[in-house]
Each structure stands twice: as C-alpha cells, then as structure tokens.
Design an enzyme around this catalytic site. Structure first.
Site, PDB file in Angstrom:
ATOM      1  N   LYS A 194      47.746  38.169  42.790  1.00  0.00           N
ATOM      2  CA  LYS A 194      47.327  39.546  43.034  1.00  0.00           C
ATOM      3  C   LYS A 194      46.847  39.901  44.552  1.00  0.00           C
ATOM      4  CE  LYS A 194      43.779  40.401  39.799  1.00  0.00           C
ATOM      5  NZ  LYS A 194      43.505  38.689  39.121  1.00  0.00           N
ATOM      6  N   ARG A 212      39.444  46.789  36.568  1.00  0.00           N
ATOM      7  CA  ARG A 212      39.393  46.103  35.477  1.00  0.00           C
ATOM      8  C   ARG A 212      38.939  47.114  34.013  1.00  0.00           C
ATOM      9  NH1 ARG A 212      39.115  40.199  37.706  1.00  0.00           N
ATOM     10  NH2 ARG A 212      39.278  41.162  39.239  1.00  0.00           N
ATOM     11  N   ARG A 215      37.583  34.143  31.674  1.00  0.00           N
ATOM     12  CA  ARG A 215      37.992  34.657  33.012  1.00  0.00           C
ATOM     13  C   ARG A 215      39.536  35.969  32.315  1.00  0.00           C
ATOM     14  NH1 ARG A 215      38.679  32.114  37.847  1.00  0.00           N
ATOM     15  NH2 ARG A 215      39.569  33.230  38.574  1.00  0.00           N
ATOM     16  N   ARG A 255      36.687  28.003  44.487  1.00  0.00           N
ATOM     17  CA  ARG A 255      35.639  29.390  44.738  1.00  0.00           C
ATOM     18  C   ARG A 255      34.774  28.020  42.925  1.00  0.00           C
ATOM     19  NH1 ARG A 255      39.713  34.664  43.385  1.00  0.00           N
ATOM     20  NH2 ARG A 255      38.392  33.850  41.311  1.00  0.00           N
ATOM     21  N   ARG A 314      43.765  26.090  44.755  1.00  0.00           N
ATOM     22  CA  ARG A 314      43.632  26.591  44.954  1.00  0.00           C
ATOM     23  C   ARG A 314      42.850  26.746  46.091  1.00  0.00           C
ATOM     24  NH1 ARG A 314      42.832  33.270  42.629  1.00  0.00           N
ATOM     25  NH2 ARG A 314      41.117  32.145  41.729  1.00  0.00           N
TER      26      ARG A 314
END
Ligand code: AP5
Ligand code: MG
Length: 236
Positions: free
Chosen positions: A20, A95, A178, A167, A134
């Site tokens: 996203k 969400r 998640r 993160r 990431r």
C-alpha cells in the site's frame, strides 16, 4: 484537474506488506493526489510523543488495531485540511466496518464520496520476506526494501539523507497477528465496497506487476493533467 473528471478519491486496501505504501508513493508521483496513510500518521505521532502517539504505541507494537475512535478523529482532521477539489488517497484507513461507515458519513457531509477502492491482492507467501527486508523513513513514510527498492546510500533516505529505521512491528510473531486482524476485521470491507460497485481487485506477486495496472486504471478513469507526459515517464 481536467474538466469532466472528478478528483480522485481512492482507497487502497491490502494485507500488511501488500505494498500500500509503495503504490501510494508511485501514484502520488504521477497523479495529483495527496496521500493520507494511517500507519504513517500514527508513527509520526509516536515519534513526536503526542497523546495519540502514546495511546497508539502499545497496540501498534503488538499488531493490534488502534481504537476506531482515535483513528476516525485522526483521519477526519487530515481530510478537513484538504479542499473539495483536491484528489486524495487513503492508505490503511478504513480497516474496520465501523471506520468504513463513519468515513462514508463524513464524506457524504463533505459531498465528496469515495470513487474508487483498489484491493492489492498479493499472495501471503511472498509478503513476510518483504517485510523482513523493509526499512522506512519515519518522518515521510518512504518505504525501502533491500532487494526490490534499495536506498541509493545504504541505511539513508534518498530525499533527506536521514537514517532509515526498522519498524517495531516487523517481526514474524507480530506480523502473524497483523495478518489475522486483517482477515478478521478488514477483509469484510471488500464485500461492502463490491456491493457499491467501486471495488477493483488487482493481483500480482513479482516486483512490478501491480503498478502498471493501477496506472492504466487511473489514466482511464481520472486523467491526470498531462496524461501523455505521465505515460512517457515509465514506472516511478
Ligand atoms: P500500517 O502502517 O498501515 O501497516 P500495515 O497495514 O500492516 O501495512 P504495511 O505498512 O506493513 O504494508 P504496506 O502494504 O504499506 O506495504 P509496503 O509498501 O510497505 O499500520 C500499522 C499499524 O498501525 C497497524 O497494525 C495498527 O496497529 C495501526 N493502524 C493503522 N491504521 C489503522 C486503522 N485504520 N485502524 C486501527 N489501527 C490502525 O511494502 C512492504 C515491503 O514490500 C516493503 O519493503 C516494500 O519495499 C516491498 N514491496 C512493495 N511492493 C513490492 C513489490 N511489488 N515487489 C517486491 N517488494 C515489494
Ligand atoms: Mg504501509
């Protein structure tokens, strides 16, 4: 904005790590839209030590959802900063069904209904590896990946030269939670938007399969100011 085209009011839905943030960055580079990313907003609040940041930090670290009440307030205040003619895209909000219904009420009262929802449909098998690879620039939300989209200088943001971070929710245990939350609370929104005929589902699992589809869709429906120029730019 070109006459006859509504400003783009787009929602990106996808599981954690579906891309996203990555696709938002590309869309913003090629179309006239402001991006509102719920996760980036929360991380900035945490970095700045605000009340919202203090309330959200624990949930985010554990992979749980921040309360609907906090999220609605946060996003409403961002939407209120934008003019009626301004195109925008939402990444990560709504969400839950409550968030989706509340957003509809807000947009109805602003006379700015959503006009497109894009579902990024990426197989779960490829996502965990991406997340483990990431790195992010917290102040801007820019996202990097050591194999797919590495920064020009290792560990530094391309634009500001500031350090990149991992993160705290990017580990296999939290990622599992998640994903569960996404299946349980967010996936039902797909039917909600499908029934309104504004849902488009795009699939792909290798690096550049999805963005060309998004670009074509947006160029067909929401012509940017100079489509020929954009078409010649290649991928952002
Ligand atoms: P949020 O920050 O929104 O996290 P998320 O939904 O888990 O999604 P991610 O940001 O992890 O993934 P992404 O889809 O943006 O993928 P990305 O482009 O980075 O939310 C975090 C937390 O905040 C939530 O868990 C919750 O606690 C809270 N929260 C936020 N909104 C909320 C709400 N509305 N209600 C309640 N709580 C809320 O890509 C991932 C990686 O893959 C990157 O490394 C990227 O470089 C790489 N990559 C991307 N595309 C490709 C590709 N095509 N090929 C190869 N690699 C790729
Ligand atoms: Mg993101």
């Amino acid at each position: 904005m070109v006459e006859g085209y509504s400003p783009l009011r787009l929602l990106l839905i996808g599981s954690p790590g579906a891309g996203k943030g990555t696709q938002s960055g590309r869309i913003q580079n090629n179309f006239e839209v402001s991006t509102i990313s719920s996760g980036d907003l929360l991380r900035r609040n945490i970095a700045q030590g605000t009340d919202i940041g203090k309330r959200a930090a624990k949930e985010m670290k554990n992979g749980a959802f921040v309360s609907d009440e906090v999220m609605v307030k946060l996003i409403d205040s961002e939407l209120a900063k934008l003019g009626a003619e301004q195109g925008w895209l939402l990444d990560g909000f709504p969400r839950t069904m409550t968030q989706a219904q509340t957003l509809d009420h807000t947009l109805e009262s602003l006379n700015q209904p959503l006009n497109l929802v894009i579902h990024l449909n990426v197989p779960e098998e490829v996502i965990l590896q991406r997340i483990m690879d990431r790195w992010v620039h917290i102040p801007s939300g820019r996202v990097y990946n050591m194999t797919y989209n590495p920064p020009k200088h290792a560990g530094l943001d391309d634009v500001t030269g500031e350090p990149l971070e991992r993160r705290p929710d990017d580990n296999p245990e939290t990622f599992k939670i998640r994903l569960q939350k996404h299946h349980e609370l967010t996936e039902p929104l797909l039917d909600y938007y499908k029934n309104r005929n504004i849902l488009v589902s795009l699939s792909g699992n290798t690096s550049d399969e999805i963005y060309p589809q998004i670009r074509e869709l947006l160029q067909t429906r929401f012509k940017p100011e100079d489509a020929s120029e954009v078409a010649g730019q290649g991928l952002a």
